[in-house]
Design a protein around this motif. Structure first.
Motif, PDB file in Angstrom:
ATOM      1  N   ASP A 178       0.801  -1.287  -0.062  1.00  0.00           N
ATOM      2  CA  ASP A 178       0.193   0.135   0.046  1.00  0.00           C
ATOM      3  C   ASP A 178       0.729   1.191   0.121  1.00  0.00           C
ATOM      4  O   ASP A 178       0.233   2.300  -0.134  1.00  0.00           O
ATOM      5  CB  ASP A 178      -0.885   0.044   1.234  1.00  0.00           C
ATOM      6  CG  ASP A 178      -1.919  -1.144   1.269  1.00  0.00           C
ATOM      7  OD1 ASP A 178      -2.537  -1.356   0.186  1.00  0.00           O
ATOM      8  OD2 ASP A 178      -1.833  -1.856   2.330  1.00  0.00           O
ATOM      9  N   GLU A 179       2.099   1.316   0.020  1.00  0.00           N
ATOM     10  CA  GLU A 179       3.102   2.425   0.449  1.00  0.00           C
ATOM     11  C   GLU A 179       4.333   2.112  -0.352  1.00  0.00           C
ATOM     12  O   GLU A 179       4.786   1.213  -0.636  1.00  0.00           O
ATOM     13  CB  GLU A 179       3.295   2.621   1.745  1.00  0.00           C
ATOM     14  CG  GLU A 179       4.009   3.676   2.298  1.00  0.00           C
ATOM     15  CD  GLU A 179       4.353   3.966   3.803  1.00  0.00           C
ATOM     16  OE1 GLU A 179       3.402   4.716   4.161  1.00  0.00           O
ATOM     17  OE2 GLU A 179       5.090   3.347   4.283  1.00  0.00           O
ATOM     18  N   PRO A 219       1.414   7.005  -0.489  1.00  0.00           N
ATOM     19  CA  PRO A 219       0.500   5.718  -1.134  1.00  0.00           C
ATOM     20  C   PRO A 219       0.898   5.121  -2.211  1.00  0.00           C
ATOM     21  O   PRO A 219       1.771   5.836  -2.984  1.00  0.00           O
ATOM     22  CB  PRO A 219      -0.691   6.199  -1.188  1.00  0.00           C
ATOM     23  CG  PRO A 219      -0.544   7.694  -1.207  1.00  0.00           C
ATOM     24  CD  PRO A 219       0.575   8.222  -0.719  1.00  0.00           C
ATOM     25  N   ARG A 220       0.986   4.079  -2.383  1.00  0.00           N
ATOM     26  CA  ARG A 220       1.362   3.301  -3.814  1.00  0.00           C
ATOM     27  C   ARG A 220       0.547   4.060  -4.989  1.00  0.00           C
ATOM     28  O   ARG A 220      -0.637   4.066  -4.893  1.00  0.00           O
ATOM     29  CB  ARG A 220       1.028   1.792  -3.635  1.00  0.00           C
ATOM     30  CG  ARG A 220       1.449   0.944  -4.648  1.00  0.00           C
ATOM     31  CD  ARG A 220       1.202  -0.543  -4.902  1.00  0.00           C
ATOM     32  NE  ARG A 220       1.728  -1.377  -5.916  1.00  0.00           N
ATOM     33  CZ  ARG A 220       3.081  -2.006  -5.678  1.00  0.00           C
ATOM     34  NH1 ARG A 220       3.787  -2.038  -4.504  1.00  0.00           N
ATOM     35  NH2 ARG A 220       3.516  -2.664  -6.681  1.00  0.00           N
ATOM     36  N   TYR A 251      -5.907  11.405  -4.917  1.00  0.00           N
ATOM     37  CA  TYR A 251      -5.859  10.403  -4.144  1.00  0.00           C
ATOM     38  C   TYR A 251      -4.654  10.447  -2.968  1.00  0.00           C
ATOM     39  O   TYR A 251      -4.995   9.684  -2.085  1.00  0.00           O
ATOM     40  CB  TYR A 251      -5.901   8.926  -4.680  1.00  0.00           C
ATOM     41  CG  TYR A 251      -4.581   8.543  -5.446  1.00  0.00           C
ATOM     42  CD1 TYR A 251      -3.541   7.978  -4.591  1.00  0.00           C
ATOM     43  CD2 TYR A 251      -4.490   9.034  -6.572  1.00  0.00           C
ATOM     44  CE1 TYR A 251      -2.345   7.632  -5.393  1.00  0.00           C
ATOM     45  CE2 TYR A 251      -3.334   8.618  -7.266  1.00  0.00           C
ATOM     46  CZ  TYR A 251      -2.346   7.803  -6.817  1.00  0.00           C
ATOM     47  OH  TYR A 251      -1.066   7.642  -7.241  1.00  0.00           O
ATOM     48  N   VAL A 252      -3.911  11.441  -3.255  1.00  0.00           N
ATOM     49  CA  VAL A 252      -2.776  11.743  -2.382  1.00  0.00           C
ATOM     50  C   VAL A 252      -3.195  12.914  -1.601  1.00  0.00           C
ATOM     51  O   VAL A 252      -2.995  14.176  -2.256  1.00  0.00           O
ATOM     52  CB  VAL A 252      -1.332  11.719  -2.999  1.00  0.00           C
ATOM     53  CG1 VAL A 252      -0.178  11.964  -2.160  1.00  0.00           C
ATOM     54  CG2 VAL A 252      -1.056  10.553  -4.067  1.00  0.00           C
TER      55      VAL A 252
END
Length: 501
Positions: free
Chosen positions: A61-62, A76-77, A86-87
């Motif tokens: 996930d990261e 985040p991935r 999404y970040v």
């Protein structure tokens, strides 16, 4: 220690003076604008080849990035093809950052200070652009093609400087930005014909005896030329801001605009003026080989007063390639998300098949298009089906004499950067703009892009170019690396995970 005011604060102060009623909406849009720019920046940090990043470690996930000085940056991935923000925060060692400008400043890498200022402008201008949608936006299918361009609010889907407009005041952004839906009065500056380089046919209505009336953007007239124009021409700004559409079926006017927007200073070189007529005729001739799947907007005339700061190009409107009375619409690819059509995987696959068919056939013949979301348009049926493509602005295509000769096509009289037989350069130009740009931006995620491409490539002829597209990493411009490498001319590239693998 006293800190100078941020771009966000400066815009708020100016906005309070010129549109005070918009200040609350602007403030409310700032967190989302920071996330949108931070998402774009994180994509760059996790995929571009920065010399000061020594390691990237991806977990479920990261992702952890190790800097050359030993610090660690975690976030985040990433999905390199995502177009949603999404970040919302990343961590540099133990400090969390939700502001991309502050993060870039504290990374303390070469040229970070100037780029951090650009990121601050991008956040503030993006929030202003979103706040400017406070009035009800038009719905349904527009009558004019330029109306679609006003619906693109966030700018480039992957560039952290997606809305950076340094040098533009708040009043000027509201007056000239297409997302604010203004009518712009272009100046008409008289220049002695003998002092100009002209290619194509300059229209009679822009002649005054022995003088050419050169369209001039009002920002350019005020800040660069330091001139006033006695006459003018009303037009609607397009996505590129410096190109405007004359209403009621008039031409598109590309003006010189010597300001840095997103990445580049937008002037018009004498090189592009000299080649414009030759390129226009050549591209239209080549497009005729594609069975009606591609039309290229014609360059009507181009002129320069032997200065990149005073030049203009007139192009026919893409509307010229819509069948009259058919109910068809021509939409810039960057505006497709505003239509709602990409929500259908079947539609996206059909569009990808059309775009790849055209792009790969033309590449095989010897031309690599710069087919990003501004330059590439799609003609839609009344039901929304993609029928054919329209391409505009030939200034950055690449032409391969060897490929043309292989097909028995006469090589046009071209010189300079446009001409190359290098396979990597040709494929980067097309794949980076069309697949990693236009198609990815329309799909909005790696999963959607991969599904559309997988469906499309099954029906395409197996050429070496298609094999490269299927099997090699996908090239994309390293947009942030380019901004952090001011001494390195030309494009720089990175390789993104291939969504077909």
């Amino acid at each position: 220690m006293h800190r100078p005011p941020t771009a966000e604060a400066e815009v708020a102060e100016e906005l309070a003076a010129v549109r005070p009623g918009l200040v609350p909406r602007y403030s409310a849009e700032l967190p989302g604008a920071r996330a949108a720019v931070l998402t774009r920046l994180w994509r760059a940090l996790t995929h571009e080849p920065f010399p000061w990043l020594t390691d990237r470690t991806a977990g479920p996930d990261e992702v952890t990035l190790r800097l050359a000085d030993g610090r660690r940056l975690r976030g985040p991935r990433p999905d390199p093809y995502a177009t949603t923000a999404y970040v919302t925060a990343v961590r540099l060692d133990d400090v969390s950052y939700d502001d991309p400008a502050r993060l870039m400043t504290d990374l303390v890498v070469p040229h970070a200070t100037d780029f951090a200022a650009e990121l601050g402008h991008s956040v503030a201008s993006l929030a202003l652009s979103r706040a400017g949608q406070d009035q009800p936006r038009p719905t349904g299918w527009p009558r004019e093609d330029w109306e679609w361009e006003q619906r693109v609010v966030d700018g480039h889907p992957y560039h952290p400087g997606c809305r950076a407009r340094p040098g533009f005041s708040v009043a000027e952004q509201l007056a000239y930005g297409p997302e604010h839906r203004p009518l712009v009065r272009l100046g008409l500056l008289p220049v002695t014909a003998g002092e100009c380089l002209v290619t194509g046919v300059w229209p009679d209505e822009l002649l005054d005896g022995g003088r050419l009336l050169l369209p001039v953007h009002p920002w350019q007239a005020e800040h660069v030329l330091k001139r006033t124009c006695d006459t003018g021409l009303d037009a609607r700004p397009l996505m590129s801001l410096r190109t405007l559409a004359v209403p009621d079926g008039g031409p598109h006017v590309k003006t010189a605009l010597s300001a840095r927007l997103t990445s580049s200073v937008r002037d018009i070189s004498g090189y592009s003026i000299r080649l414009s007529a030759t390129l226009s005729e050549f591209a239209r001739t080549l497009a005729a080989r594609l069975d009606g799947l591609l039309h290229v907007t014609r360059t009507l005339g181009a002129a320069t007063a032997h200065s990149p700061d005073l030049a203009a190009v007139l192009r026919e409107s893409p509307q010229a390639h819509v069948t009259p009375g058919s109910g068809e619409r021509v939409v810039p690819v960057a505006a497709l998300p505003a239509t709602g059509l990409p929500d259908s995987p079947a539609w996206l696959a059909e569009f990808a098949r059309l775009a790849l068919t055209v792009g790969l056939r033309l590449l095989d013949l010897g031309v690599a298009l710069e087919a990003h979301g501004q330059n590439l348009l799609v003609v839609l049926s009344p039901a929304g089906a993609p029928l054919r493509l329209v391409y505009r602005d030939l200034a950055d295509i690449r032409v391969s004499p060897a490929r043309l000769a292989r097909h028995g096509i006469p090589v046009p009289e071209l010189t300079g950067r446009i001409v190359t037989d290098d396979e990597t350069t040709l494929r980067r130009k097309l794949f980076g703009s069309l697949v990693a740009g236009a198609l990815a931006g329309t799909a909005g995620s790696a999963a959607a892009l991969g599904g559309a491409l997988e469906s499309a490539v099954r029906e395409l002829p197996r050429t070496p170019d298609l094999t490269a597209l299927r099997e090699q990493p996908l090239p994309a411009k390293a947009l942030t690396l380019m901004r952090l490498s001011p001494g390195t001319p030309g494009d720089q590239w990175t390789a993104l995970p291939n969504p077909l693998r």
